[in-house]
Design an enzyme around this catalytic site. Structure first.
Site, PDB file in Angstrom:
ATOM      1  N   GLY A  38     -10.535  30.129   3.517  1.00  0.00           N
ATOM      2  CA  GLY A  38      -9.632  28.969   3.383  1.00  0.00           C
ATOM      3  C   GLY A  38      -8.872  28.916   2.073  1.00  0.00           C
ATOM      4  N   GLY A 180       0.563  17.422 -18.199  1.00  0.00           N
ATOM      5  CA  GLY A 180       1.456  17.771 -17.102  1.00  0.00           C
ATOM      6  C   GLY A 180       1.628  16.620 -16.125  1.00  0.00           C
ATOM      7  CB  ALA A 322      -0.827  24.755   2.172  1.00  0.00           C
ATOM      8  CG  HIS A 446      11.335  -3.944  15.124  1.00  0.00           C
ATOM      9  ND1 HIS A 446      11.579  -4.023  13.772  1.00  0.00           N
ATOM     10  CD2 HIS A 446      10.895  -5.179  15.505  1.00  0.00           C
ATOM     11  CE1 HIS A 446      11.325  -5.250  13.350  1.00  0.00           C
ATOM     12  NE2 HIS A 446      10.904  -5.967  14.377  1.00  0.00           N
TER      13      HIS A 446
END
Ligand code: FAD
Ligand code: NAI
Length: 468
Positions: A38, A180, A322, A446
């Site tokens: 993974g 960062g 990804a 809606h």
């Protein structure tokens, strides 16, 4: 040859490529150095970070918003160990899902470190030191990326950490400095700020979120400051970090000159980008070239300078996402099977899973102008939506950028509830080169958040949004 395709790396790029190759009848092997499949995404990236984002958002809502909804709670508290355990279970189940898919598709999995012997042979070095050879007609490099941690930051995996370690902190820290203000900094910064950590974000640029839309970045900054108490130091750089057993000392300097100051915190999270990972891969044994940033060089068909070796995902140019890696993996598999696949790299959506969520596809206003377009812009605020009022998610807006002359949609930028999902409508219409008017004439249910998309399209068409 034993295999038609050998994939090195089992992240979303590699494992998806392997599945598609196998579906198309190619005999496929995959090599992964870690015990679970993974890659970054499933183990230490997308999935665990989203699990913690969801858990911490539930807590934040319970603490700050439930009362207004008429739900009263007492003794609300965070059980961080349980939160981490649930995250681990989510990761475990997702990784096992990939094991299952490898078996189902009859893909041979080799656990060990892969390195090139020659253009058809990859040596797999296992944890116990034993070696095995995988011979294949074609080889796909899908080895991903690792966090950048410059030497002056003294990354120690204890108090000076990257996202990998941050995902396993099992006690709510009192304070954290995030270096960062990009995607990781804001997502993980949000997780801890919601749980009560005092978070300081130090960002070199004058805005957050790199090249993403400036209005979305500004709105997210405003929200995180007001609702989560995050302090932002824009136009500042970290020059030095020192970690001790229980603390981190972070020296910060204004970018454009000024006095240095120090922030003491329980943790310092380094989130300043990632580098393409090709360490010890043996590229030199086959002569595969890399660019000035260490990324494997490829042509438009993901082929390296060696004709049977391909590369995809974070290890090559382009956004480190990804779904981009997946698309490229499918592309290579289909091409090897003789098909003529297609990827539109311009329409890869970007999503930041903060609250409110931020999403984008196509050009920003500045990029569209730079590309030579004359543009018009339609915006619609979430606070004008009935659905947003009902759910108390009033922050944010949808912005649609269209060509002034042809009305073709060139870009879309959103911040708000469900922006992560809403962006797909724009991806679809842009793939078919639809116009703002096309989008505005589609009936939207809606009350939903999707009405903000329709209204922004109406605004872009000829400034005729209905509800503002
Ligand atoms: P990776 O997922 O990095 O996989 C590469 C694999 O190759 C790794 O398992 C590695 O162990 C293995 N490998 C490397 N070298 C060798 C070798 N020599 N031999 C054997 N195996 C090797 N992206 C999104 O789209 N959405 C998100 O929400 C998102 N969230 C993120 C959150 C965090 C905290 C981080 C760090 C990243 C996130 N990303 C997200 C980015 C995403 O994880 C990457 O873009 C994606 O994983 C890249 O896939 P890949 O297949 O190219 O490489
Ligand atoms: P990033 O590139 O998004 O942000 C890094 C930030 O750090 C930039 O704003 C940069 O200006 C700043 N910076 C660099 N050096 C600095 C310094 N010395 N001092 C202060 N600021 C400094 O990188 P990040 O957040 O590490 O993420 C890495 C990658 O992972 C991204 O490219 C992203 O695509 C991917 N990712 C995607 C997610 C998603 O899709 N939701 C979530 C998390 C990661």
């Amino acid at each position: 040859m034993a295999y038609d395709l050998c994939v090195i790396g089992s992240g979303p790029g590699g494992y998806v490529a392997a599945i598609r190759a196998s579906q198309l009848g190619l005999k496929t092997a995959i090599i992964e150095k870690y015990s679970t499949l993974g890659g970054t995404c499933l183990n230490v990236g997308c999935i665990p970070s989203k699990a913690l984002l969801d858990s911490s958002e539930h807590y934040h809502n319970a603490k700050h918003n439930f009362n207004t909804h008429g739900i009263e709670l007492s003794n609300l508290k965070v059980n961080m160990k349980q939160m981490i355990q649930r995250k681990n279970e989510v990761v475990d189940q997702t990784c096992k899902g990939v094991d299952f898919l490898m078996k189902k598709n009859k893909i041979d999995v080799f656990h060990g470190f892969g390195s090139f012997v020659d253009k058809h042979n990859v040596k797999v070095t296992k944890e116990d030191g034993s070696e095995e050879n995988v011979e294949a007609k074609n080889i796909l490099i899908a080895t991903g990326s690792k966090p950048i941690a410059p030497a002056p930051f003294n990354y120690d995996k204890n108090r000076v950490i990257t996202s990998t370690e941050a995902l396993n902190i099992d006690k709510v820290p009192k304070s954290m400095v995030v270096i960062g203000g990009g995607v990781i900094g804001l997502e993980l910064g949000s997780v801890f700020a919601r749980l009560g950590t005092k978070v300081d974000v130090v960002e070199f640029n004058d805005k957050l979120l790199g090249s993403m839309d400036k209005d979305c970045a500004k709105e997210l900054q405003r929200y995180m400051k007001k609702k989560l108490g995050v302090t932002f130091h824009l136009k500042h750089k970290v020059v030095d970090v020192k970690g001790s057993k229980t603390k981190a000392k972070v020296s910060v300097e204004p970018r454009d000159g000024g006095d240095q100051f120090v922030i003491d915190a329980d943790y310092c999270l380094i989130a300043i980008g990632r580098y393409a990972y090709t360490d010890k891969l043996g590229l030199e044994n086959v002569g595969v070239q890399t660019d000035d940033r260490g990324r494997v060089e490829i042509d438009d068909h993901m082929r390296t300078n060696v004709d049977n070796i391909f590369a995809i995902g974070d290890v090559v140019k382009g956004v480190m996402l990804a779904h981009k890696a997946e698309e490229e993996g499918v592309f290579v598999a289909e091409m090897l099977a003789g098909q003529k696949p297609h990827i539109n790299h311009h329409l890869i959506p970007g999503v930041v899973y903060t609250w409110p969520e931020v999403s984008a596809v196509g050009y920003t206003e500045a990029e569209a102008k730079e590309a030579g377009y004359e543009i018009k812009v339609g915006k619609f605020p979430f606070k004008a939506l009935g659905r947003a009022r009902a759910s108390m998610d009033l922050e944010g807006m949808v912005k649609i950028i269209a060509d002034k002359h042809t009305d073709e949609i060139l870009g879309a930028h959103m911040i708000g509830a469900r922006a992560a999902d809403l962006i797909m409508e724009l991806c679809t219409i842009m793939e078919y080169r639809g116009t703002a008017e096309d989008l505005s004439r589609i009936c939207h249910p809606h009350p939903t958040f999707t009405e903000a998309v329709k209204e922004a399209a109406l605004a872009a068409t000829d400034n005729r949004a209905l509800h503002v």
